[in-house]
Design an enzyme around this catalytic site. Sequence first.
Site, PDB file in Angstrom:
ATOM      1  N   CYS A  33      -1.218  -0.239   1.728  1.00  0.00           N
ATOM      2  CA  CYS A  33       0.172  -0.224   2.157  1.00  0.00           C
ATOM      3  C   CYS A  33       0.259   0.198   3.630  1.00  0.00           C
ATOM      4  CB  CYS A  33       0.987   0.672   1.236  1.00  0.00           C
ATOM      5  SG  CYS A  33       2.771   0.662   1.535  1.00  0.00           S
ATOM      6  N   LEU A  34       1.089   1.174   3.956  1.00  0.00           N
ATOM      7  CA  LEU A  34       1.210   1.636   5.333  1.00  0.00           C
ATOM      8  C   LEU A  34      -0.118   2.164   5.855  1.00  0.00           C
ATOM      9  CD1 LEU A  34       2.880   2.334   7.814  1.00  0.00           C
ATOM     10  CD2 LEU A  34       3.684   4.385   6.647  1.00  0.00           C
TER      11      LEU A  34
END
Length: 633
Positions: A365-366
């Site tokens: 993800c991030l």
Amino acid sequence: MNIRPNTLAMDAAASGVTQTSDGMLAVHPGDLDAAVSPGLPALRRLSQGSEGATVSRNLPVGTSTQNIDRAVRAGIAHLTGGLAPSALAGAFFDWAVHLWASPGKRSELVGQAWTAVIESAIFASRCAAGVPDDPCRCALPQDNRFRASEWQGFPFNAYAHAFLSIERWWEAATTGIRGVSKQHENAVTFVARQVLDIAAPSNFIWTNPSALNRTLSEGGMNLVRGFSNFVEDARRSVVGEGPVGYEAFKVGKTVAVTPGKVVHRTPLAEIIQYGPATDQVRPEPIVIVPAWIMKYYILDLSPANSLVKFLTEQGFTVFMISWKNPGSEDREMSFDDYRKEGVLPAIEAALAITGAESVHAVGYCLGGTLLAIAAAAMARNNDDRLASLSFLAAQVDFTEAGELMLFINESQVAFLEDMMWERGYLDAKEMAGAFQLLRSNDLIWSRAVHDYLMGERSTPIDIMAWNADATRMPYRMHSEYLRSLFLNNDLAEGRFKADGRAISVHDIRVPIFVVGTKQDHIAPWRSVHKFHFLADADVTFVLTNGGHNAGVLSEPGHRNRRFRMALHRHGEQYADPDTWLAMTPPQEGSWWPAWSAWIAEKSGSLISPPRLGRTDGKFVPLEDAPGRYVLMK
């Protein structure tokens, strides 16, 4: 109260600020109240203390009038859950003006409305006469609320048909209007859908056949239990407790239990080294960079679905970054600080402890976006400490960043910045609310029906407990993230800077493994697929079923798991996502074994496992996993 000059600049005459002999700015609380007005206490709350306290460092500089504006918007944000009224107003104005200027579209909608009324009347009369009919033939593809057998009988099928006809009409009314920007069209459609969902017949006892039958059969006891559930949930929300059953999942006791040691700690991260599960291991360690929007242990949940445990059982030495949950004192932590205080120390620790020359780095993800930035900076600097890169549901190009783009424009970002300016961070509640709205049918209304109308309680599971264990986002980092990546797309277009110098994902040359999930509303797989033309390297792309979290948690033995996998070598012709999908056949089962085999192929021969930490230097074991940062509330 004393404030350093570079933290909060105000016009002295307007705000009651004077400079003392030692260079400090003295703010007089009474004058500050007069300048801001009694209805705006946000500026006073910034001090979070009594006279003589010092405000958090490096608050954004602005005149007194600018700070008043920020305080006003911060106060509004508390009432709107972080959504900017100006952004929604702009979207609806754009839609309304263009609809007003489209008489053909309006006449078409009038015709569709009359047709829907007539069809609903005919449908209801047929069903009342005993002719069976399916109300869902006019449902939108993603709407599954009325497909159960209980909704096939009269009058409930008539209720469902009428509602779905209205839903279909509003879909037509908010889309396909020439001149409306795509983001505004999506925003108006989204809001219309949220309002309609409130009035869905499934949400009310007299129009929900399952709830009505349950009430009649139990003499209303389901409603008694439902009211009790509602009161309990309201109490837990007020006091900040997790959902019912959350207590059964204790970090370090029932989740995040893979054995290991914290071998390093920075102001932003703890570095965890996990113990070996095999007699021999690959020489190159795996370093995992999770997102800091939520806590790292999504990748180390219960032993049955722990990605960390799986990797150690495949003969890998695994290092994990556990991010600190930031507070107001961390307001000036930047995106680059996460690279320098998290990714780079983790790589350094892994190499120093194992004696390897390179690592297999994994980003989720991030955390995957951050890893791409770190890898591009390392490539720019001729740093060859990466053996391979794996990105799980991560994006580097944000032009098609999914439903989150509904909330991302200049107006909304400025609104969020003002809200964070007051507190120094974005609170977890604002993020959780936005994610729930994106899937309101599944996360809000279906749960309300189940818990409050049916009077039942869902059996808690580990991923639900993790989802309730939310984190905050520092002011500066989140502002940079929204502006540089979402608004300006600087990373994909070569403008993002690390250590003050621009980087390019195109410079990455090591083999890349990329995972997209088919039902991902946060990192859509077609957006993740863009690694193919952004990185100048061999890219192995996997598309798995499931969503942003469930698609990644795809342990062997998990039922109904499928994936597609194909290698695109450097120099080969590019295939767009739809072409790739048509060319790549599906495979049954989990993608984890295929991934571990891919990493093993790029690793050296098996060796004896390294020790946990070092007895000398700065990587001495500090405490048992999962450490202390993950426990911060």
